[in-house]
Design an enzyme around this catalytic site. Sequence first.
Site, PDB file in Angstrom:
ATOM      1  N   ASP A 192      76.297  55.251  37.088  1.00 43.86           N
ATOM      2  CA  ASP A 192      74.899  54.996  36.733  1.00 43.86           C
ATOM      3  C   ASP A 192      74.510  53.519  36.920  1.00 43.86           C
ATOM      4  OD1 ASP A 192      72.405  55.827  35.885  1.00 43.86           O
ATOM      5  OD2 ASP A 192      73.114  56.785  34.058  1.00 43.86           O
ATOM      6  N   ASP A 214      65.535  60.383  36.588  1.00 46.39           N
ATOM      7  CA  ASP A 214      65.942  61.707  36.093  1.00 46.39           C
ATOM      8  C   ASP A 214      64.884  62.765  36.411  1.00 46.39           C
ATOM      9  OD1 ASP A 214      68.075  60.403  35.033  1.00 46.39           O
ATOM     10  OD2 ASP A 214      67.728  61.011  32.959  1.00 46.39           O
TER      11      ASP A 214
END
Length: 277
Positions: free
Chosen positions: A215, A270
């Site tokens: 990430d 997302d």
Amino acid sequence: MATSEKKGFTATLYFFLLTTMCLVGEFPLKAVAGNAAPLLQRYEDGNEHGYSRAFNAIYDTSKYGILQLQNGLARTPPMGWNSWNFFACNINETVIKETADALISTGLANLGYTYVNIDDCWSKVTRDAKAGSKIANSLLCKTKMLLQGQMVPDPKTFNSGIKALADYVHSKGLKLGIYSDAGKFTCQVRPGSIFHEKEDAMSFASWDVDYLKYDNCFNLGIEPKKRYPPMRDALNATGRSIFYSICEWGVDDPALWAGKVGNSWRTTEDINDTWVR
Ligand SMILES: *[C@@H]1O[C@H](CO)[C@@H](O)[C@H](O)[C@H]1NC(C)=O
Ligand SMILES: *[C@@H]1O[C@H](CO)[C@@H](O)[C@H](O)[C@H]1NC(C)=O
Ligand SMILES: *[C@@H]1O[C@H](CO)[C@@H](O)[C@H](O)[C@H]1NC(C)=O
């Protein structure tokens, strides 16, 4: 009709049917054979017979994947499950095991959904201090210890450890994925792997992990092109084939540079189960 006449009629009918069938059957076969032979010949001989190199290249798979990371993975897109969208931080080893079971029982695993990927929140909020315990006297050293040492699974939620979970998932013929961050912390403020790439990759490999989602939170303002290759190299150095999933949210056009850095990259922030994004 007399019996002999009947026989003669039947024989004639058979003869007629056979002839017709042969004609109907043979005509197209001959026509196809007439065209197919030179077609095949031309394909096999390549452009000498009038087909361009570009046309023949369609059938040439020998260079497939040359622009990709060469770790033998991602020859087809990876398919599976990730814990974040539904469970967010509320994960534990039971949920991961039950999901592995569900991939089997629903038949999804048979369709190729084989990755069971743990997202953020699997690890303890501090690294294991053991590695630095010899220098543990001053407050400065204690603070340093929290930032050094091994990443460890959260004992409250993954008490059996990641290796045991990997063994469970593998016993079902599935693969286990884990999560870290190309920054100081993960998005949920667990230890990140920047400047710890080698030891963290070693931990993942020693646990028999098959996939890493990496990430982009707390990234210290360092550009992705600089932060993502070190983990690629660290994973490679472990000798274990680990799928490397770059998750820099598409912010720095990964399509332009990430082909040989990761096995895949994310192109957006997302997504969720709405049509909005
Ligand atoms: C594990 O997580 C699930 C999903 O959040 C939760 O329903 C369950 O109670 C948890 N189990 C334990 C033992 O914490
Ligand atoms: C490491 O990289 C080399 C060179 O690209 C490749 O041949 C090898 O398969 C990689 N090994 C692993 C474990 O990813
Ligand atoms: C899904 O994502 C969209 C776009 O970011 C956002 O507006 C929406 O609130 C999200 N919905 C849920 C349920 O998280």
